[in-house]
Write a protein that holds these residues in place. Structure first.
Motif, PDB file in Angstrom:
ATOM      1  N   ALA A 334      -0.146  13.424   3.952  1.00  0.00           N
ATOM      2  CA  ALA A 334       0.115  13.705   5.339  1.00  0.00           C
ATOM      3  C   ALA A 334      -1.268  13.532   5.911  1.00  0.00           C
ATOM      4  N   ALA A 335      -2.358  14.208   5.447  1.00  0.00           N
ATOM      5  CA  ALA A 335      -3.668  14.140   6.082  1.00  0.00           C
ATOM      6  C   ALA A 335      -4.233  12.473   6.326  1.00  0.00           C
ATOM      7  N   PHE A 336      -3.980  11.985   5.236  1.00  0.00           N
ATOM      8  CA  PHE A 336      -4.149  10.432   4.850  1.00  0.00           C
ATOM      9  C   PHE A 336      -3.484   9.623   6.053  1.00  0.00           C
ATOM     10  N   ALA A 337      -2.384   9.868   6.368  1.00  0.00           N
ATOM     11  CA  ALA A 337      -1.501   9.249   7.286  1.00  0.00           C
ATOM     12  C   ALA A 337      -2.025   9.298   8.685  1.00  0.00           C
ATOM     13  N   THR A 338      -2.342  10.599   9.088  1.00  0.00           N
ATOM     14  CA  THR A 338      -3.385  10.643  10.361  1.00  0.00           C
ATOM     15  C   THR A 338      -4.581  10.061  10.210  1.00  0.00           C
ATOM     16  N   ALA A 339      -5.393  10.128   9.342  1.00  0.00           N
ATOM     17  CA  ALA A 339      -6.658   9.388   9.220  1.00  0.00           C
ATOM     18  C   ALA A 339      -6.341   7.919   9.467  1.00  0.00           C
ATOM     19  N   ARG A 340      -5.244   7.306   8.780  1.00  0.00           N
ATOM     20  CA  ARG A 340      -5.232   5.926   9.199  1.00  0.00           C
ATOM     21  C   ARG A 340      -5.083   5.794  10.507  1.00  0.00           C
ATOM     22  N   GLN A 341      -4.177   6.535  11.030  1.00  0.00           N
ATOM     23  CA  GLN A 341      -3.821   6.012  12.487  1.00  0.00           C
ATOM     24  C   GLN A 341      -5.089   6.058  13.242  1.00  0.00           C
ATOM     25  N   GLN A 342      -5.933   7.091  12.957  1.00  0.00           N
ATOM     26  CA  GLN A 342      -7.254   7.289  14.052  1.00  0.00           C
ATOM     27  C   GLN A 342      -8.264   6.108  13.558  1.00  0.00           C
ATOM     28  N   LEU A 343      -8.173   5.817  12.118  1.00  0.00           N
ATOM     29  CA  LEU A 343      -9.419   4.883  11.649  1.00  0.00           C
ATOM     30  C   LEU A 343      -8.711   3.565  10.954  1.00  0.00           C
ATOM     31  N   PRO A 344      -7.812   2.607  11.839  1.00  0.00           N
ATOM     32  CA  PRO A 344      -7.456   1.457  11.413  1.00  0.00           C
ATOM     33  C   PRO A 344      -8.681   0.604  10.928  1.00  0.00           C
ATOM     34  N   GLY A 345      -8.494  -0.059   9.875  1.00  0.00           N
ATOM     35  CA  GLY A 345      -9.398  -0.863   9.152  1.00  0.00           C
ATOM     36  C   GLY A 345     -10.272  -0.100   8.281  1.00  0.00           C
ATOM     37  N   GLY A 346     -10.346   1.239   8.103  1.00  0.00           N
ATOM     38  CA  GLY A 346     -11.074   1.930   7.125  1.00  0.00           C
ATOM     39  C   GLY A 346     -10.526   1.779   5.583  1.00  0.00           C
ATOM     40  N   VAL A 347     -11.320   0.846   5.021  1.00  0.00           N
ATOM     41  CA  VAL A 347     -10.962   0.584   3.806  1.00  0.00           C
ATOM     42  C   VAL A 347     -10.834   1.950   2.592  1.00  0.00           C
ATOM     43  N   LEU A 348     -11.886   2.923   3.117  1.00  0.00           N
ATOM     44  CA  LEU A 348     -11.888   4.022   2.074  1.00  0.00           C
ATOM     45  C   LEU A 348     -10.805   4.720   2.389  1.00  0.00           C
ATOM     46  N   VAL A 349     -10.200   4.860   3.589  1.00  0.00           N
ATOM     47  CA  VAL A 349      -9.030   5.631   3.916  1.00  0.00           C
ATOM     48  C   VAL A 349      -7.872   5.121   3.475  1.00  0.00           C
ATOM     49  N   ASP A 350      -7.810   3.618   3.374  1.00  0.00           N
ATOM     50  CA  ASP A 350      -6.632   2.897   2.752  1.00  0.00           C
ATOM     51  C   ASP A 350      -6.527   3.186   1.217  1.00  0.00           C
ATOM     52  N   LEU A 351      -7.924   3.225   0.897  1.00  0.00           N
ATOM     53  CA  LEU A 351      -7.872   3.363  -0.708  1.00  0.00           C
ATOM     54  C   LEU A 351      -7.485   4.762  -1.374  1.00  0.00           C
ATOM     55  N   ALA A 352      -7.947   5.875  -0.342  1.00  0.00           N
ATOM     56  CA  ALA A 352      -7.602   7.139  -0.829  1.00  0.00           C
ATOM     57  C   ALA A 352      -6.104   7.423  -0.657  1.00  0.00           C
ATOM     58  N   HIS A 353      -5.274   6.525   0.571  1.00  0.00           N
ATOM     59  CA  HIS A 353      -3.926   6.393   0.362  1.00  0.00           C
ATOM     60  C   HIS A 353      -3.270   6.019  -0.702  1.00  0.00           C
ATOM     61  N   ILE A 354      -3.711   4.901  -1.306  1.00  0.00           N
ATOM     62  CA  ILE A 354      -3.326   4.237  -2.509  1.00  0.00           C
ATOM     63  C   ILE A 354      -3.465   5.235  -3.574  1.00  0.00           C
ATOM     64  N   GLN A 355      -4.329   6.005  -3.653  1.00  0.00           N
ATOM     65  CA  GLN A 355      -4.837   6.888  -4.711  1.00  0.00           C
ATOM     66  C   GLN A 355      -3.758   8.081  -4.593  1.00  0.00           C
ATOM     67  N   THR A 356      -3.245   8.366  -3.721  1.00  0.00           N
ATOM     68  CA  THR A 356      -2.355   9.298  -3.455  1.00  0.00           C
ATOM     69  C   THR A 356      -0.834   9.039  -3.741  1.00  0.00           C
TER      70      THR A 356
END
Length: 553
Positions: A334-356
């Motif tokens: 849920a937290a990473f979903a929020t981060a991805r909305q606010q940080l489009p193009g953030g590869v580290l955010v996308d990678l954390a989502h993948i790890q989840t």
């Protein structure tokens, strides 16, 4: 340059400082006078960065002791900075003594000197613990997240620094002299982030970090680090190196058997942000505040509206990381979903989502997300680490085989080669990968290529090196018409051969990879390892310096 009497005085000060560590055994972790005939760069001593117009070189123009020092010269508006960075065994306990001498040609220009830990150069736990800098012509240090002035340095004067850091308590003593009088003598001050127990694994001397306005020209000499509580460092297996590639791989392998966890932030670009934009649009104070945000802090300072949204996204990412570390994968998602909305193009955010998704065992969704991220990381090892971890987490190899189905070798050759030329032929972006996934001819190629990578790393992490070698060789042959792709899989075949003890086969694979592309730091570094093992000191140094640079007059 000081005379003999001053040097003796400084030597006594250094001896007394070392004695004050109150330890039965003091271990010298690093000592450089820069007067030796061989000053070796490498992953466990130091490396040199001379990007843009910056310069890092040996100099016999000035020296605090002996005949030579190291000169660092920065240039404003060149979009980078010179750096001399050194590596240490990770220090988590006891006291650490950091001694060095420095001299500045023009003290009005910015420089930065720091000790940091495994979480790199940010104000966070295991990040920066000691930070010395010049600001507006004054020498200062950062303690408890606050810049504190020390004194006004003079041009072309050697200043001798002794810092003793109590790691568990997060406190240090700082003493700076000009060789004749004490200019700074601080006791029991908080480390940079005011976090007790912050570990140390590296030191760094650079010019300007953020604003890119510095024309600093300064010299350093007599760099020494001594620990009072330390395991004896591993023996040097080659000049400038303590560990070979295979040692590092095995350590990484042990690390990847743990549960998924966020990787450290390396730069604003990890969050999809532009460093040049930040420099151009934020004031110096706002930049300093935003650096704290990047390190996981939330200082009570309002930033411009456009930046506040990013700040919120970064905060959500850190919340997700804490939840993931605590085993709360749903909350992390849920937290990473929020981060991805606010940080489009953030590869580290996308990678954390993948790890989840891996932690939740949602493999189908994970495969799609990996396809979207594929290729965006370039040579950044963090992506490979996560892909390897995912391959490991999938469980039994037979289950992995059933999941993987048909791999990249079985695709129609014409379709696959056309796709590979497009994939490796130009810089990738989220938009380009999205187009590939939407194209019915390209999508199978991309998805099965990602499967091929996971399968290869899964074999390596299970120590099935002979199978990994054969698999990488087949992929390299299949991609012979695409030089960059072939070079990548040749290097990977070399990795498998190296791990399996077949040094000659590994060297041949790395050489073939280097011959196909203009620059391959991974293959060059491993060739350096192999040259050492064969006793060829000249080649070992040539390959290593092609990656890490060299110190020359």
């Amino acid at each position: 340059m000081l005379g003999k009497t001053s040097r003796i005085t400084v030597g006594l000060c250094l001896a007394l400082a070392a004695h004050s560590l109150n330890a039965a055994t003091n271990v010298v972790l690093a000592r450089y006078t820069f007067d030796d005939s061989l000053i070796e760069t490498g992953p466990d001593t130091f490396f040199v960065v001379e990007k843009a117009r910056g310069r890092v070189a040996l100099s016999n123009q000035f020296a605090y002791s002996g005949d030579r020092s190291v000169q660092l010269q920065d240039f404003a508006n060149d979009h980078d900075f010179p750096e001399l960075q050194g590596a240490l065994p990770v220090q988590k306990s006891g006291k650490l003594h950091f001694h060095f001498a420095f001299m500045i040609a023009d003290p009005s220009q910015a420089l930065n000197i720091a000790l940091a830990g495994p979480q790199h150069f940010g104000l966070r736990r295991d990040g920066i613990s000691f930070w010395l800098l010049t600001e507006n012509g004054h020498l200062a240090h950062i303690s408890a997240n606050t810049t504190q002035p020390l004194f006004t340095p003079q041009p072309f004067v050697w200043y001798v620094t002794d810092m003793i850091y109590d790691i568990p308590r997060g406190r240090y003593n700082l003493r700076i002299t000009d060789g004749t009088k004490v200019l700074t003598d601080l006791k029991e001050v908080a480390n940079a982030a005011d976090i007790p127990g912050s570990a140390v694994s590296k030191y760094s001397f650079i010019g300007d970090l953020w604003e890119d306005v510095s024309n600093v020209n300064y010299f350093i000499d007599d760099v020494t680090l001594i620990s009072s509580v330390s395991d004896t460092p591993p023996p040097f297996v080659a000049p400038g190196r303590r560990k070979l590639f295979i040692d590092r791989w095995q350590e990484q392998q042990r690390h990847l058997q743990r549960k998924p966890a966020c990787l450290p932030v390396a730069a604003p670009e990890d969050f999809g942000l532009s460093l040049s934009w930040l420099k151009s649009n934020l004031s110096t104070d706002e930049l300093r505040t935003f650096k704290q945000v990047l390190s996981g802090q939330q200082p009570p300072v309002t930033l411009p509206a456009s930046v506040e949204a990013w700040r919120s996204g970064i905060g959500a990412w850190y919340q997700g990381c804490h939840a993931l570390d605590d085993g709360q994968a749903q909350q992390a998602a849920a937290a990473f979903a929020t981060a991805r909305q606010q940080l489009p193009g953030g590869v580290l955010v996308d990678l954390a989502h993948i790890q989840t998704l891996a932690a939740l065992r949602q493999w189908k969704d994970l495969d799609g997300e990996l396809a979207k991220a594929s290729g965006l990381w370039g040579e950044d090892v963090r992506y490979s680490v996560v892909v390897g971890q995912i391959g490991f987490l999938r469980g039994d190899l037979q289950v992995f085989d059933q999941w993987s189905g048909v791999d990249a070798e079985t695709l129609p050759e014409a379709d696959f080669i056309a796709w590979a030329n497009a994939y490796f032929g130009a810089p990738l972006s989220t938009e380009r990968l999205g187009v590939m996934l939407a194209d019915p001819r390209q999508s199978p190629c991309l998805q099965r290529y990602v499967i091929a990578e996971q399968y290869f790393f899964s074999l390596l992490w299970r120590n099935l090196n002979d199978q990994a070698l054969a698999y990488a060789q087949r992929l390299a042959t299949h991609l012979a018409a695409v030089p960059k792709a072939r070079a990548l899989w040749l290097e990977r075949s070399g990795d498998a051969a190296f791990l399996d003890g077949h040094r000659k086969a590994a060297a041949n694979a790395y050489l073939a990879a280097v011959a196909l592309v203009s620059y391959s730091p991974g293959a060059l570094g491993k060739l350096s390892d192999l040259a050492h093992l064969s006793g060829d000191a000249t080649q070992e140094r040539n390959y290593r310096e092609a990656v890490y640079g060299s110190l020359r007059q």
